[in-house]
Design an enzyme around this catalytic site. Structure first.
Site, short mmCIF file in Angstrom:
data_model
loop_
_atom_site.label_atom_id
_atom_site.label_comp_id
_atom_site.label_asym_id
_atom_site.label_seq_id
_atom_site.Cartn_x
_atom_site.Cartn_y
_atom_site.Cartn_z
N GLU A 1 0.78 -1.18 0.04
CA GLU A 1 0.00 -0.15 0.01
C GLU A 1 0.88 1.18 -0.06
O GLU A 1 0.40 2.30 -0.61
CB GLU A 1 -0.90 0.05 1.18
CG GLU A 1 -2.21 -0.78 1.06
CD GLU A 1 -1.83 -2.31 1.29
OE1 GLU A 1 -2.58 -3.08 1.25
OE2 GLU A 1 -0.87 -2.72 1.73
N HIS B 1 -10.17 -5.40 10.19
CA HIS B 1 -10.94 -5.29 8.90
C HIS B 1 -12.16 -4.77 9.48
O HIS B 1 -13.20 -4.37 8.35
CB HIS B 1 -11.42 -6.40 8.33
CG HIS B 1 -10.27 -7.35 7.61
ND1 HIS B 1 -10.49 -8.27 6.84
CD2 HIS B 1 -8.78 -7.27 7.79
CE1 HIS B 1 -9.17 -8.82 6.49
NE2 HIS B 1 -8.32 -7.87 7.01
#
Length: 421
Positions: free
Chosen positions: A155, A224
């Protein structure tokens, strides 16, 4: 006044067609839409009914303050009436189509890829796999591998690459497979994406969109279930918006891509399968504008994203108990639409903020401070704020539910605030 003229325009058009119209208009609305269906074509908003909806057909009418709905014997299917606030005397008939929220995001992104060759998408599995939630499905075959660039799990690297591409004139859309993963790119987003326009003395613009699923899902675990709006709100130079319906998801996506500023678009993982009819005609939504979901007189409820639906569910109970709440989806998390919020506060004099963000340092805390600073004299009671618990989101389903605001808590908070003052 504007809403009355708009309502008249639609009513006159409907009467010519022999249509009975149910109106639920808003004085702050710039765009109103009339959803038409026949008894043979059921929709999620009723069979054989007409509704005038402000901004989004996911808006609901509650209680005795809304006009009664009348059955329609025979009307055109899949049609919307759009009223331009700049010309209330005209109402134009457009056709609509029904999409899920992730499909609306996909349609908006596809339209911008078609319109502007500098738009590209960068992220993990965005190419031939079509994205983790299929927002880019089929794009690699249509636009090619260079405009749908699949990346490794890195990322920080691909976010930095996208920012560099933006400096050179491209308009990258960065997809985070999960918004929590973008914490790995926090340095690039904060120090480069948000600040390079300023630190370069205006030589560079960073027209980057950062988007992806987030929020508390169904047993996705703590890592998450992140809500990163609280992380990024203090970074100078960033804009933040949160979509909540297919209509505003598409409109905000298109507006974010066209913006010269870096924009973070928050999408809730549990709203991807929300269904709604949206116009066939092209439209965009303002990035700095809140949406009036339900007009009311007793209290202003400010919310966004998934909590919009918890609030509207609670509103049904509140109306049955005699309360008349005004519901605003703030949509723009940075900057806040203080004009729309202020107009509501001056009318109701009571405020409740409902968010899924964490209580400490969350959007609600910033919003409460802004209201106190600007509209303190208008308040007849302390500002209420319902937020998620300051704990990692549990994997256990029942425990996960306890960490997030539920409709009964909203009802209780409104009752308490309306008793004060």
């Amino acid at each position: 006044m504007a809403a009355a003229v708009a309502s008249q325009a639609v009513a006159s058009m409907a009467s010519v067609a022999g249509i009975a119209v149910s109106l639920a208009s808003s004085s702050s609305s710039q765009v109103a839409r009339l959803q038409l269906t026949t008894p043979a074509a059921p929709s999620s908003f009723g069979i054989g009914r007409c509704h005038l909806l402000t901004r989004s057909s996911a808006t609901s009418d509650f209680g005795s303050t809304a006009p009664k709905k009348h059955a329609v014997s025979k009307v055109a299917t899949n049609a919307v009436v759009v009223i331009n606030s700049d010309n209330y005397g005209s109402a134009l008939l457009y056709f609509s189509h029904e999409l899920l929220l992730f499909e609306a995001l996909r349609e908006g992104l596809e339209e911008e890829l078609d319109r502007d060759p500098t738009v590209c998408v960068i992220g993990e599995d965005v190419g031939h796999y079509g994205g983790s939630y299929k927002v880019t499905k089929g794009f690699a075959e249509k636009f090619g591998d260079w405009r749908l660039l699949d990346t490794p799990i890195c990322e920080n690297s691909f976010t930095g690459m996208a920012i560099g591409a933006a400096i050179t004139g491209l308009r990258p859309v960065i997809e985070g497979m999960n918004m929590g993963f973008l914490l790995l790119a926090y340095n690039q987003i904060a120090n480069n994406c948000g600040m390079l326009h300023y630190t370069s003395g205006g030589q560079f613009t960073i027209p980057v969109v950062i988007r992806g699923p987030g929020g508390v899902g169904r047993q996705l675990g703590a890592e998450h279930s992140q809500r990163l709006e609280s992380y990024f709100q203090s970074v100078p130079g960033l804009q933040m918006v949160a979509c909540s319906t297919p209509y505003n998801a598409k409109g905000l996506m298109k507006a974010a891509i066209r913006s010269e500023n870096p924009v973070i678009l928050f999408e809730h993982v549990l709203l991807y399968n929300l269904k709604e009819k949206i116009p066939d005609e092209e439209y965009i939504c303002c990035l700095e504008e809140a949406e009036l979901v339900r007009p009311g007189e007793d209290i202003t409820i400010l919310t966004y994203s998934r909590m919009r639906y918890h609030v509207t569910q609670a509103a049904k109970t509140l109306v049955n108990k005699g309360y008349d709440p005004e519901i605003i989806d703030i949509r723009s998390l940075k900057p806040f639409d203080m004009y729309t919020i202020g107009q509501s506060v001056k009318k109701t004099h009571r405020v409740l903020i409902v968010e899924e963000c964490m209580r400490t340092g969350g959007i609600g805390a910033s919003l409460r401070a802004a209201i106190m600073e600007n509209f303190f004299d208008e308040l007849d009671a302390p500002i209420g704020c319902l937020s998620s618990q300051d704990v990692p989101t549990p994997y256990s389903g029942p425990l996960e539910e306890l960490t997030v605001v539920q409709p009964p808590q909203i009802v209780a908070a409104v009752e308490q605030l309306c008793m004060r003052g």
